[in-house]
Write an enzyme that holds these catalytic residues in place. Structure first.
Site, PDB file in Angstrom:
ATOM      1  N   LYS A  22     -13.325 -13.320 -68.155  1.00  0.00           N
ATOM      2  CA  LYS A  22     -13.375 -11.851 -68.167  1.00  0.00           C
ATOM      3  C   LYS A  22     -13.093 -11.294 -66.776  1.00  0.00           C
ATOM      4  O   LYS A  22     -12.272 -10.397 -66.606  1.00  0.00           O
ATOM      5  CB  LYS A  22     -14.754 -11.384 -68.641  1.00  0.00           C
ATOM      6  CG  LYS A  22     -14.988  -9.898 -68.415  1.00  0.00           C
ATOM      7  CD  LYS A  22     -16.404  -9.456 -68.714  1.00  0.00           C
ATOM      8  CE  LYS A  22     -17.408  -9.706 -67.629  1.00  0.00           C
ATOM      9  NZ  LYS A  22     -17.654  -8.611 -66.687  1.00  0.00           N
ATOM     10  N   CYS A 116     -25.599   1.804 -62.156  1.00  0.00           N
ATOM     11  CA  CYS A 116     -25.395   0.531 -62.837  1.00  0.00           C
ATOM     12  C   CYS A 116     -26.754  -0.107 -63.031  1.00  0.00           C
ATOM     13  O   CYS A 116     -27.607  -0.055 -62.146  1.00  0.00           O
ATOM     14  CB  CYS A 116     -24.510  -0.362 -61.973  1.00  0.00           C
ATOM     15  SG  CYS A 116     -24.297  -1.993 -62.668  1.00  0.00           S
TER      16      CYS A 116
END
Ligand code: EPU
Length: 426
Positions: A22, A116
């Site tokens: 990824k 985040c």
């Protein structure tokens, strides 16, 4: 809401192949903005984050077609320069389009990613690097606006307070390949994902030396072509699968990988009492009873990756003795601690240091995590726990793991994917 329902304590046995990485695929896909010709990428993992980036790139005028694990890309409109808040917020790695857009289109408007859930993630080094290449960089209405008719090579130091930045190096490298003259990136990230990006850029015709070291040299080109490129295997997925086999007391082989990229993880598994056998493209882990306690500190490459810190903590929750776990890359990345405790783990978190006192058994429970790797840790703990564990909000896991449930089931795990409307009655 999707959940995994796991019946624990089945030792994992067998062989499984890793998917594409990824974190390599994301900057490589973004760098396709730089290509004048068609690009074909192979072994691109089918995960949520890649789908989000494909959406971003489609809005930026790229035509992208998926065929299995391959992706064919062509620029059909080279004018758009704006990556929307809604998409960047969903996935902060969308920020990887900043460097390529600026270098190829002279302008980029990319939303600031915002907060985040693994802790503070500043982007100052990305902006510093691009400014030093000659871009005018401003913050306008929540967006980074970067402009430059032409970028110029420069000496850029990307060291941050906790080491180099991975996607910051990706952004600066992807911009420098079209700058006039030579760029030297000092304190560049040495992660294999950056090497992969550099190799893709080379396949497009870029001149880059020093990949995999902390000094990268780039000689800018007037333009880049197209290429076919195969993305590296996912070392984090591979590490997760090996730790899954370890936590269940099993014996499993992960293939299609570069074992050397997992060296720190494999040495630590050996310290914890596991036998490791590696060859050119595969690693086998073999268990011999309860793991030994070991201390784990997540560090930039070649250290143990922060993206495996949570999964390590799940394993150490069952170790014989006390382990100390720290994360030097994201010191606050401990969202999994309270959920692991719900399964019976004994963990004390103080001043960004987790002390894990191993227990003999974990017991199944309902758990949920709000980030990708924390979710993976809960799945691992569930595989080792007595009885049934339900891991909720698997959408976080699906952002970065391609069919982790199927890979684990292939190794004999009792794991089912269920769509639940409520937390009750399962
Ligand atoms: N940092 C700064 N300034 C910056 C950028 C980073 O101070 O401008 C600091 C960060 O706060 C952090 C450290 O430097 O303490 C490392 O951050 P980095 O920029 O390297 O992280 P990233 O590039 O945003 C990538 C991965 C993460 C992985 C980290 C560390 C991608 C898309 N993301 O993030 O992956 O944890 O590197 O290896 O490649 C994941 O896959 O679950 C994931 C979070």
């Amino acid at each position: 809401m999707t959940s995994f329902r796991i019946t624990g304590r089945a030792p994992l046995e067998g062989t499984v192949e890793a998917s594409g990485s990824k974190n390599a695929a994301l900057p490589v896909l973004a760098a396709a903005i730089l290509a004048e010709g068609p690009v074909r990428l192979e072994r691109v993992p089918e995960v949520g984050d890649v789908a989000t980036l494909i959406e971003v790139l489609s809005e930026l005028g790229l035509r992208i077609e998926r065929a299995g694990d391959a992706v064919n890309i062509e620029t059909i409109d080279p004018h758009p320069v704006r990556a929307r808040y809604e998409l960047v917020r969903r996935m902060r790695a969308s920020f990887c389009v900043l460097g390529p857009l600026l270098a190829r289109r002279g302008k980029a408007m990319v939303s600031l990613p915002g907060g985040c859930n693994i802790g503070p993630r500043p982007i100052d080094l990305h902006l510093k690097g691009l400014s030093e290449l000659g871009a005018k960089v401003e913050i306008e209405e929540g967006y980074v606006a970067a402009r430059a008719d032409r970028l110029f090579g420069a000496v850029i130091d990307l060291s941050g307070p906790r080491g180099p930045t991975v996607t910051g190096t990706a952004n600066v490298l992807s911009a420098a390949v079209l700058a006039r003259g030579t760029t030297v990136i000092e304190n560049a990230a040495t992660e294999p994902e950056i090497v992969d990006l550099g190799q893709f850029l080379r396949a497009l015709g870029a001149r880059i030396e020093g990949l995999g070291t902390s000094t990268i040299y780039v000689v800018g080109a007037e333009e880049l072509g197209g290429a076919t490129y195969r993305v590296a295997a996912d070392r984090i997925e591979a590490g997760t699968l090996l730790l899954a086999a370890a936590i269940t007391g099993g014996r499993a082989t992960v293939t299609g990988i570069v074992p050397d990229q997992l060296r720190a993880v494999l040495l630590k598994l050996r310290d914890a009492g596991f036998t490791i056998q590696g060859s050119k493209d595969r690693v086998t882990v073999m268990s011999h009873g309860r793991p030994r306690a070991v201390d784990v500190t997540a560090l930039p490459y070649p250290g143990i990756p922060t993206d495996l810190q949570a999964q390590w903590m799940a394993l150490l929750a069952l170790a014989d003795g006390q382990s100390v776990v720290r994360d030097r890359v994201f010191p606050g990345r401990f969202a999994h601690v309270d959920e692991l405790k719900r399964l019976g783990a004994q963990i004390e978190l103080r001043n960004s240091t987790a002390t894990v006192t191993g227990v003999e058994r974990l017991t199944g429970a309902h758990v949920a995590a709000s980030d990708l790797r924390a979710s993976a840790a809960l799945v691992l703990a569930g595989l080792a726990a007595e009885g049934r564990t339900v891991v909720h909000h698997i959408e976080h896991l699906d952002r970065g793991y391609q069919q982790l449930d199927e890979k684990l089931a292939q190794l004999g795990a009792k794991i089912e994917r269920v769509a639940l409307s409520k937390y009750h009655g399962v």
